[in-house]
Motif scaffolding. Structure first.
Motif, mmCIF file in Angstrom:
data_model
loop_
_atom_site.group_PDB
_atom_site.id
_atom_site.type_symbol
_atom_site.label_atom_id
_atom_site.label_comp_id
_atom_site.label_asym_id
_atom_site.label_seq_id
_atom_site.Cartn_x
_atom_site.Cartn_y
_atom_site.Cartn_z
ATOM 1 N N LEU B 382 0.845 -1.200 0.000
ATOM 2 C CA LEU B 382 0.000 0.000 0.000
ATOM 3 C C LEU B 382 0.875 1.244 0.000
ATOM 4 O O LEU B 382 0.636 2.188 -0.763
ATOM 5 C CB LEU B 382 -0.910 -0.021 1.226
ATOM 6 C CG LEU B 382 -1.835 1.176 1.387
ATOM 7 C CD1 LEU B 382 -2.802 1.219 0.230
ATOM 8 C CD2 LEU B 382 -2.599 1.098 2.690
ATOM 9 N N ASN B 385 2.254 1.815 -3.408
ATOM 10 C CA ASN B 385 1.251 2.323 -4.340
ATOM 11 C C ASN B 385 0.944 3.790 -4.084
ATOM 12 O O ASN B 385 0.816 4.582 -5.020
ATOM 13 C CB ASN B 385 -0.037 1.508 -4.225
ATOM 14 C CG ASN B 385 0.071 0.175 -4.920
ATOM 15 O OD1 ASN B 385 1.167 -0.242 -5.270
ATOM 16 N ND2 ASN B 385 -1.027 -0.488 -5.121
ATOM 17 N N LEU B 386 0.817 4.156 -2.800
ATOM 18 C CA LEU B 386 0.542 5.550 -2.476
ATOM 19 C C LEU B 386 1.713 6.431 -2.900
ATOM 20 O O LEU B 386 1.535 7.527 -3.443
ATOM 21 C CB LEU B 386 0.286 5.707 -0.976
ATOM 22 C CG LEU B 386 -1.005 5.088 -0.450
ATOM 23 C CD1 LEU B 386 -1.098 5.235 1.048
ATOM 24 C CD2 LEU B 386 -2.210 5.743 -1.095
ATOM 25 N N ASP B 389 1.547 6.990 -6.466
ATOM 26 C CA ASP B 389 0.468 7.928 -6.766
ATOM 27 C C ASP B 389 0.910 9.359 -6.494
ATOM 28 O O ASP B 389 0.669 10.258 -7.307
ATOM 29 C CB ASP B 389 -0.741 7.584 -5.904
ATOM 30 C CG ASP B 389 -2.005 7.527 -6.717
ATOM 31 O OD1 ASP B 389 -1.952 6.887 -7.786
ATOM 32 O OD2 ASP B 389 -2.996 8.140 -6.308
#
Lengths: 348, 398
Positions: B382, B385-386, B389
């Motif tokens: 996570l 992925n963040l 982003d």
């Protein structure tokens, strides 16, 4: 269009041939065959006995001739063995050697015999594939509408609070592989020690009688990983469409927002997600293997693990062929569908 | 001794992670105060999403570092089995604890009576070491092949794209089952693949330096000899392993042999990832080669490799950095998948996938051995992925 599909089909067939050959080569490497000989014959065979066992059963031919036989374009072997017994590839199921057909391969519908399940591979794969088909059907029923709704809701007003919370949620689901979400779901909903005990932690009973209680967890576990990804793609294409000129025109004309989204934006926004959904299916295959193992649902993925784990060469080959074809078919459909859906390409 | 309550367990775990907290605070304080001078990295601290992602990733990097290098944080030996601690709940006092032993199993014991907390912490080292390195190798392979494929096009491109599609059409798990079994390892196939795949960094570095410095032969010869010589030595020691099919170095020179299974896992993960990187790089190269600055370089008379590596590649860095972050997360998931099926790494290895695999058999009764590694893996992926982003958002802004 016709020429395009034909060319894609030709490339696909060639790819399938290459891939099956690679799988054939890898499963027929000598250590695999040696293990096969020892599990089928007996474990204390000497080197020489192993090689004569393999020689008697046609395993010592060169790889191309074996591949041709398996495919069904080269006549099956007929070998008079060192032990005096004559064996033929096509006479395995109690057929006399003289009556056996000359060719028996995948093309003739003969998928070989599984050493683990003691059954014909064709029937094993068919029954297991049907079970997995049931699982996949429900996964798609949950995943596709769910992902599209989330993506459209998030994408129709970029930067709004709905958008931010839905986007964060989809990032979280893409960061959760099936073996993590499955474990967490079992912990929350199915654990006998703590938790809510709403659902069952195994889906074995769902094979014959699927209901909400025993089938929901595996379905949602597979679907969740895909939902986030497809939703993000839908959101991206939706935000792009919503800033297009014709949407502004519609707004200026005074069309209501709901009408703009449903009638004007949606159709164009769904072209890109279609491709993504089709290309997601090969990845679902992975999810299926993990989830079927975790929830003990004896479908296609479970057979893959059994075949690979027990060195069942012919079954593994069959399973590989089917999964490779599934992947290639979805690629083909996504290519053709993209052309078909997109008026700019279709008309030119 | 009394079992700990949940509050005490949380406080004690918090205290165990002290070095990580200190390192995190220092990193954040320094980065935020100098963020205007730090380029893209500094801009990350303008976006809340990017900061959360970075914090999660940095947490695991520091954890892996402190426990791997200094043996801090973990409370027990991740492989030690203590009798009477089998499947004990979190906070159970250690039976027969001696002077110097940590007094409790903070997250309980697993089915083999090992400390779940220490295994989780030690498992991070394996993931943090392998995942970024494997991704880096996949990028080297993908870039070295993807740039010329996109730049030249033609038959070279057709053949490579076909091969990439071939690998991509394999379901990943099937590929793992075909590559990572003891029988296949016996044939030496993974070693041959390692020999091929690990050769790409050498090619990449040589071409990179040579295309930049070929006008200054003296400097070039020195740099290429130094750097490539070093990499070649590392390459030879990694590829040549005692007791496998590729074993050519004398033992005094072969100072590093990867642990059993590690090389196989590494190779298969690189192999699975590189076709995707190839496709991305090829697409970027196709796009960028039509730009004016490429035409300018061609007019100047620069060589093709200079244009590819020093004109196209730096201008493709934005999407590549973002994809690099995402791909480390994906590689972490793949490593977990391998562990989940018990492939590659030895079964007692504390990596998260293997631990989940071991715990799932008793999942409906004992949750505590499975949840910590599962949640760790989730938080690391996570975070990545963040981070990706946040990077994407910030790199699009200017």
């Amino acid at each position: 269009m016709g020429l395009f599909i034909l060319r894609r089909l030709a490339v696909m067939l060639f790819t399938a041939l290459c891939l099956t050959f690679v799988v054939f080569f890898l499963t027929n490497l000598y250590p695999n065959l040696e293990k096969l000989a020892k599990t089928q014959g007996n474990f204390r065979m000497s080197e020489a006995e192993v090689s004569s066992w393999l020689g008697n059963r046609g395993y010592s031919d060169n790889i191309f001739s074996k591949y041709g036989q398996w495919l069904g374009v080269v006549p099956g072997y007929v070998i008079e063995g060192t032990d005096g017994e004559t064996r033929a590839r096509c006479a395995r199921q109690g057929v006399a050697i003289d009556d056996a057909p000359r060719f028996c391969g995948v093309l003739q519908g003969d998928w070989g015999f599984s050493t683990v399940f003691k059954d014909g591979n064709g029937s094993i794969i068919a029954t297991r594939l049907a079970l997995t088909g049931k699982l996949m059907f429900w996964v798609l029923m949950v995943m596709v509408p769910g992902a599209l709704i989330i993506g459209v809701l998030a994408g129709m007003r970029e930067g709004s609070r709905t958008d931010r919370s839905l986007s964060t949620a989809s990032i979280i689901t893409t960061a959760t592989p099936e073996y993590v979400s499955g474990v967490i779901f079992i912990a929350i909903f199915a654990s006998s020690a703590v938790g809510l005990k709403w659902f069952k932690g195994t889906a074995t009973s769902a094979m014959s009688d699927a209901n909400f209680e025993n089938f929901f967890l595996p379905v949602i576990t597979i679907a969740l990983y895909g939902i986030g990804y497809i939703a993000r793609m839908t959101r991206a294409s939706m935000t792009e469409v919503m800033t297009a000129q014709y949407i502004r025109t519609a707004r200026l004309k005074g069309v209501s927002f709901a009408n703009i989204v449903m009638k004007h934006a949606l159709r164009n926004a769904l072209i890109a997600p279609f491709t993504v959904i089709m290309l997601q299916i090969p990845w679902l295959l992975n999810g299926v293997v993990i989830v079927e193992t975790l929830f003990n649902y004896k479908g296609f993925g479970w057979v893959l693990v059994q075949a690979a784990g027990n060195n069942d060469v012919e079954l593994l080959l069959g399973v590989s062929v089917v999964s490779v074809f599934v992947v290639l078919l979805t690629q083909l459909i996504s290519d053709i569908g993209y052309v078909f859906l997109n008026p700019r390409i279709r008309i030119s | 001794m009394e079992p700990l309550t949940w509050g005490e367990i949380i406080v004690r775990i918090f205290i165990q992670f002290t070095p990580v907290w200190i390192a995190l605070v220092i990193t954040f304080a320094l980065s935020i105060s100098f963020k205007r001078k730090l380029g893209l990295y500094g801009k990350l601290f303008d976006s809340p999403i990017g900061m959360v992602g970075f914090a999660l990733v940095a947490f695991w990097i520091f954890t892996a570092f402190f426990t791997g290098a200094f043996d801090l944080i973990s409370t027990h030996d991740p492989l030690a089995q203590v009798s009477g601690m089998k499947n004990k709940v979190p906070g159970t006092p250690l039976r027969g604890a001696e002077e110097g032993d940590y007094s409790h199993y903070l997250m309980g014991g697993d089915t083999l009576a090992r400390d779940v907390f220490s295994r989780m912490v030690k498992g991070s080292t394996i993931v943090i070491l392998i995942a970024p390195l494997a991704t880096l190798f996949a990028f080297m392979v993908g870039i070295t092949l993807g740039l010329p494929a996109g730049y030249y096009g033609g038959r070279f491109d057709t053949v490579l794209s076909f091969l990439a599609n071939l690998v991509l059409a394999f379901p990943v798990i099937l590929l793992f089952y075909l590559l990572v079994t003891p029988e296949i390892t016996q044939t030496g196939l993974p070693n041959y693949m390692a020999a091929v795949l690990f050769f790409f960094p050498i090619i990449f570095c040589t071409i990179l330096l040579n295309s930049r410095l070929y006008t200054q032969p003296a400097k070039r010869n020195l740099y290429v000899a130094l750097i490539v010589g070093f990499i070649v030595l590392v390459y030879l020691t990694v590829v040549s392993n005692a007791g496998t099919k590729i074993d050519f170095l004398p033992s005094w020179l072969d100072f590093y042999d990867p642990a059993a299974g590690l090389l196989v896992v590494f190779v298969s993960v690189v192999f699975v990832n590189s076709p995707t990187v190839f496709r991305i790089v090829r697409g970027l190269a196709l796009d960028i080669k039509t730009r004016d600055y490429v035409a300018a370089a061609q007019t100047r008379g620069e060589g093709p490799w200079y244009i590819m590596l020093w004109e196209i590649l730096p201008n493709a860095r934005g999407p590549l950095i973002v994809d690099f972050c995402l791909r480390i997360g994906y590689t972490t998931i793949l490593l977990g998948t391998l562990g989940f099926f018990g492939l590659g790494l030895p079964p007692e290895s504390p990596d998260w996938g293997s631990t989940i695999n071991e715990g799932r058999k008793l999942l409906s009764v004992y949750l505590h051995p499975v949840l910590p590694p599962a949640l760790s893996l989730l938080s690391l992926v996570l975070g990545l992925n963040l981070l990706a982003d946040g990077l994407r958002e910030e790199s699009l802004r200017d």
